[in-house]
Motif scaffolding. Structure first.
Motif, PDB file in Angstrom:
ATOM      1  N   ASP A 246       0.838  -1.213   0.000  1.00 17.70           N
ATOM      2  CA  ASP A 246       0.000   0.000   0.000  1.00 17.70           C
ATOM      3  C   ASP A 246       0.869   1.258   0.000  1.00 17.70           C
ATOM      4  N   MET A 247       1.934   1.198   0.773  1.00 14.54           N
ATOM      5  CA  MET A 247       2.839   2.354   0.890  1.00 14.54           C
ATOM      6  C   MET A 247       3.387   2.762  -0.478  1.00 14.54           C
ATOM      7  N   LEU A 248       3.734   1.781  -1.288  1.00 19.23           N
ATOM      8  CA  LEU A 248       4.301   2.082  -2.611  1.00 19.23           C
ATOM      9  C   LEU A 248       3.227   2.373  -3.655  1.00 19.23           C
ATOM     10  N   SER A 249       2.149   1.581  -3.642  1.00 22.40           N
ATOM     11  CA  SER A 249       1.116   1.762  -4.666  1.00 22.40           C
ATOM     12  C   SER A 249       0.374   3.084  -4.511  1.00 22.40           C
ATOM     13  N   GLU A 250       0.269   3.574  -3.264  1.00 21.54           N
ATOM     14  CA  GLU A 250      -0.438   4.838  -3.015  1.00 21.54           C
ATOM     15  C   GLU A 250       0.477   6.052  -3.124  1.00 21.54           C
ATOM     16  N   ASP A 251       1.765   5.806  -3.286  1.00 26.43           N
ATOM     17  CA  ASP A 251       2.758   6.887  -3.374  1.00 26.43           C
ATOM     18  C   ASP A 251       2.854   7.374  -4.826  1.00 26.43           C
ATOM     19  N   GLN A 252       2.204   8.470  -5.129  1.00 26.90           N
ATOM     20  CA  GLN A 252       2.151   8.972  -6.503  1.00 26.90           C
ATOM     21  C   GLN A 252       3.525   9.429  -7.000  1.00 26.90           C
ATOM     22  N   ASP A 253       4.303  10.041  -6.106  1.00 25.83           N
ATOM     23  CA  ASP A 253       5.641  10.488  -6.507  1.00 25.83           C
ATOM     24  C   ASP A 253       6.511   9.294  -6.886  1.00 25.83           C
ATOM     25  N   TYR A 254       6.437   8.237  -6.092  1.00 22.92           N
ATOM     26  CA  TYR A 254       7.229   7.035  -6.357  1.00 22.92           C
ATOM     27  C   TYR A 254       6.826   6.408  -7.692  1.00 22.92           C
ATOM     28  N   GLN A 255       5.520   6.294  -7.926  1.00 21.62           N
ATOM     29  CA  GLN A 255       5.025   5.696  -9.164  1.00 21.62           C
ATOM     30  C   GLN A 255       5.402   6.524 -10.383  1.00 21.62           C
ATOM     31  N   SER A 444      12.567  20.135  -8.360  1.00 20.35           N
ATOM     32  CA  SER A 444      11.267  19.463  -8.375  1.00 20.35           C
ATOM     33  C   SER A 444      11.441  17.961  -8.151  1.00 20.35           C
ATOM     34  N   LEU A 445      12.488  17.390  -8.754  1.00 23.81           N
ATOM     35  CA  LEU A 445      12.759  15.960  -8.613  1.00 23.81           C
ATOM     36  C   LEU A 445      13.128  15.623  -7.169  1.00 23.81           C
ATOM     37  N   VAL A 446      13.998  16.440  -6.561  1.00 24.13           N
ATOM     38  CA  VAL A 446      14.394  16.217  -5.165  1.00 24.13           C
ATOM     39  C   VAL A 446      13.185  16.334  -4.240  1.00 24.13           C
ATOM     40  N   ASN A 447      12.329  17.309  -4.511  1.00 21.48           N
ATOM     41  CA  ASN A 447      11.110  17.470  -3.695  1.00 21.48           C
ATOM     42  C   ASN A 447      10.216  16.237  -3.798  1.00 21.48           C
ATOM     43  N   SER A 448      10.113  15.666  -4.995  1.00 21.19           N
ATOM     44  CA  SER A 448       9.296  14.459  -5.185  1.00 21.19           C
ATOM     45  C   SER A 448       9.891  13.275  -4.433  1.00 21.19           C
ATOM     46  N   ILE A 449      11.238  13.150  -4.488  1.00 17.81           N
ATOM     47  CA  ILE A 449      11.917  12.055  -3.769  1.00 17.81           C
ATOM     48  C   ILE A 449      11.688  12.189  -2.266  1.00 17.81           C
ATOM     49  N   ASN A 450      11.847  13.405  -1.764  1.00 19.12           N
ATOM     50  CA  ASN A 450      11.644  13.634  -0.326  1.00 19.12           C
ATOM     51  C   ASN A 450      10.175  13.486   0.070  1.00 19.12           C
ATOM     52  N   GLY A 451       9.292  13.909  -0.851  1.00 18.94           N
ATOM     53  CA  GLY A 451       7.851  13.740  -0.579  1.00 18.94           C
ATOM     54  C   GLY A 451       7.477  12.280  -0.456  1.00 18.94           C
ATOM     55  N   SER A 452       8.091  11.466  -1.309  1.00 22.45           N
ATOM     56  CA  SER A 452       7.860  10.018  -1.247  1.00 22.45           C
ATOM     57  C   SER A 452       8.326   9.461   0.094  1.00 22.45           C
ATOM     58  N   HIS A 453       9.485   9.908   0.540  1.00 18.85           N
ATOM     59  CA  HIS A 453      10.038   9.470   1.829  1.00 18.85           C
ATOM     60  C   HIS A 453       9.105   9.856   2.977  1.00 18.85           C
ATOM     61  N   ASP A 454       8.647  11.100   2.946  1.00 21.59           N
ATOM     62  CA  ASP A 454       7.736  11.574   3.999  1.00 21.59           C
ATOM     63  C   ASP A 454       6.426  10.785   3.999  1.00 21.59           C
ATOM     64  N   PHE A 455       5.962  10.445   2.813  1.00 16.79           N
ATOM     65  CA  PHE A 455       4.721   9.672   2.707  1.00 16.79           C
ATOM     66  C   PHE A 455       4.886   8.307   3.367  1.00 16.79           C
ATOM     67  N   HIS A 456       6.016   7.655   3.130  1.00 15.56           N
ATOM     68  CA  HIS A 456       6.278   6.347   3.726  1.00 15.56           C
ATOM     69  C   HIS A 456       6.331   6.442   5.254  1.00 15.56           C
ATOM     70  N   LEU A 457       7.043   7.459   5.745  1.00 18.73           N
ATOM     71  CA  LEU A 457       7.138   7.645   7.201  1.00 18.73           C
ATOM     72  C   LEU A 457       5.770   7.929   7.806  1.00 18.73           C
ATOM     73  N   GLY A 458       4.953   8.659   7.054  1.00 20.88           N
ATOM     74  CA  GLY A 458       3.592   8.935   7.523  1.00 20.88           C
ATOM     75  C   GLY A 458       2.766   7.663   7.643  1.00 20.88           C
ATOM     76  N   LYS A 459       2.962   6.740   6.719  1.00 21.52           N
ATOM     77  CA  LYS A 459       2.284   5.442   6.778  1.00 21.52           C
ATOM     78  C   LYS A 459       2.679   4.685   8.049  1.00 21.52           C
ATOM     79  N   PHE A 460       3.984   4.726   8.362  1.00 20.42           N
ATOM     80  CA  PHE A 460       4.459   4.059   9.575  1.00 20.42           C
ATOM     81  C   PHE A 460       3.847   4.711  10.814  1.00 20.42           C
ATOM     82  N   ASP A 461       3.815   6.032  10.822  1.00 19.37           N
ATOM     83  CA  ASP A 461       3.252   6.759  11.973  1.00 19.37           C
ATOM     84  C   ASP A 461       1.799   6.363  12.203  1.00 19.37           C
TER      85      ASP A 461
END
Length: 516
Positions: A246-255, A444-461
């Motif tokens: 779910d963490m990866l499939s719901e991560d739009q930046d990652y996809q 923009s690319l770095v922001n997307s990479i970091n946004g993906s990271h934050d999204f994953h951490l949010g899932k864990f939280d």
């Protein structure tokens, strides 16, 4: 000229009359004056009432038998809350569709004889159905009757009077496709007839049985999935099995970034997933183990409470029996004696004994309260320790998952930015326009990479918070209920003692007034 009878809806007045009509003559007057609690009604007859609409039965939730035959009912409705219903008669009405039977899993006998029904359907919840009457309706399609093959307990079927019964193959078809029947259209079924019918349709049956095997396998898989889901939800780890996906499939930046270096990123993802699964399995195993221990602790707690209560209750009962026997003897003396002094002394003795038994019962109740308090304190201590252990282990596991995510994020960032550098140097050129847009702006690319990271951490939280807050809420709710139940039990017992003593004192006063 006879008066026209207006169509009726089941209302409170009709229900009250129906209930009063079926009570025995001995209590009829009392029933009319005081009324009957709908919860105490087990059988209800509303036949021949010209009823058009079923309604207002919500208060009769303990009904086991409902008779609504010989009315003008057009729809089966407003009865699916009658969870205890076992017998339902809707024969001789104007029903066109079988519906509204959801949730009636205890129903064993259903009669829809003489209606206008053209299809057997919407009966899936009637898992205990053993007798079904659908005669004198508008059934025309033989294959529709195979719907009834799902009812393993069906033993009596009546479909006589439908158009499909005119087929020369009707009886053979039914016996071949609906196993376990003992009676069909009022006739006893013999084994030879069943064997002959199955032989006639052997090819069809083989295909059906294969389909049933596939269906049963799917049902079993669904049942197991629901069972596991329920267990996980109760342990507050619902959705943990699909957390990574779910963490990866719901991560739009990652996809969006994935196609930039799909093969390399997928390698990183697989390595990440393997480590992730190890931690997750440890967490699941520990949480479920402690969940079972918590349930065991609750069961042991209730067993201990019951044992303590039973012990005190037995002692109270012994004292009450002894007192009751003594009181009976004393009252006999008071009623029969003509000696004033003897009566006075007996009354004084009886009153003293009554006060004494009151003190003894109150003392035993206070003793029980103290013992309960000790048991409750020990339970709360043990249960709190279990909950704390789960929370601490859970926090440790999620900390490990965050470390894995940080590690993956570094490798993922390095991989993507390497592609960015090579693309901007002109070393890579075989990208679609949408991927060129992704690689066109480094910020923009770095922001997307970091946004993906934050999204994953949010899932864990979120997953960790569900576990910790859920367990804390369980502890709070459980301890609150334990104390509330004990307070209520103590109040009820004190009221019982006071009521008993008041009754005894009233008997003594009556005996004193009637002395001599």
């Amino acid at each position: 000229m006879s008066a026209t009878i207006e169509p009726a809806v089941i209302d409170e007045d009709l229900l009250r009359k129906s209930v009063n009509e079926q009570v025995s003559p001995e209590v009829a007057d009392i029933a009319r004056k005081e009324g009957i609690d709908p919860l105490e009604v087990r059988m209800l007859r509303c036949d021949y009432k010209n009823i058009l609409k079923i309604d207002n039965l919500w208060a009769f939730e303990n009904l086991t038998k409902l008779q609504l035959d010989n009315n003008i009912i057009e729809r089966i409705e407003n009865i699916n809350f009658l969870k205890n219903l076992q017998w339902l008669d809707l024969s001789f009405n104007n029903i066109t569709t079988i519906e509204g039977l959801d949730g009636l899993s205890k129903l064993t006998d259903l009669t829809l004889f003489n209606n206008r029904i053209s299809k057997v359907e919407n009966m899936d919840d009637l898992v205990n159905l053993s007798i079904f009457s659908i005669g004198n309706n508008n059934l025309t399609i033989m294959e529709n009757m195979t719907y009834l093959s799902r009812f393993e307990n069906l033993r009596v079927l009546n479909a006589a009077g439908n158009a499909l019964c005119k087929s020369v193959n009707y009886r053979h078809y039914i016996l071949a496709h609906i196993r376990g029947l003992k009676y069909l259209d009022y006739r006893l079924i013999d084994e030879e007839s069943v064997a002959a019918a199955r032989e006639k349709y052997i090819d069809d049956l083989i295909a059906i049985e294969e389909e049933e095997k596939i269906l049963n396998t799917k049902k079993e898989e669904t049942r197991k999935f629901k069972e596991i889901s329920t267990l996980y939800e109760s342990a507050h780890i619902g959705g943990i099995d699909t957390l990574f996906q779910d963490m990866l499939s719901e991560d739009q930046d990652y996809q969006r970034i994935l196609p930039v270096a799909k093969e390399r990123i997928m390698d990183l993802q697989e390595a990440y997933a393997a480590k992730f699964e190890v931690v997750l399995n440890e967490l699941k195993h520990f949480v479920l183990k402690k969940h079972a221990e918590k349930n065991d602790e609750i069961a042991a707690f209730h067993d201990c409470l019951n044992a303590t209560k039973n012990e005190i209750d037995a002692e109270c009962l012994t004292k009450l029996n002894k007192y009751s026997h003594f009181k009976k003897q004393m009252l006999k003396i008071i009623q029969s004696s003509r000696d004033t002094k003897e009566v006075d002394e007996t009354l004084k003795t009886l009153k003293d004994e009554t006060n004494d038994i009151s003190d003894q019962l109150i003392s035993l109740e206070m003793q029980l309260v103290e013992q309960f308090e000790d048991v409750i304190k020990e339970f709360e201590r043990n249960y709190t320790e279990l909950c704390s252990g789960v929370n601490e282990f859970g926090q440790t596991c999620f900390a490990r998952l965050r470390e894995l995510e940080n590690e993956h994020h570094e490798k993922y960032s390095e991989c993507v930015l390497q592609i960015f550098e090579r693309f901007n140097k002109g070393e890579l050129d075989d990208f679609e326009d949408d991927l060129r847009d992704v690689l066109s702006d480094k910020d923009s690319l770095v922001n997307s990479i970091n946004g993906s990271h934050d999204f994953h951490l949010g899932k864990f939280d979120h997953q960790e918070d569900s576990l910790v807050s859920g367990i804390s809420k369980d502890l709070e709710t459980l301890t609150q209920k334990v104390h509330e139940r004990e307070i209520q039990r103590n109040r009820d017992r004190i009221c019982e003692i006071v009521a008993f003593i008041d009754k005894c004192n009233a008997e003594i006063e009556a005996a004193e007034e009637n002395a001599f």
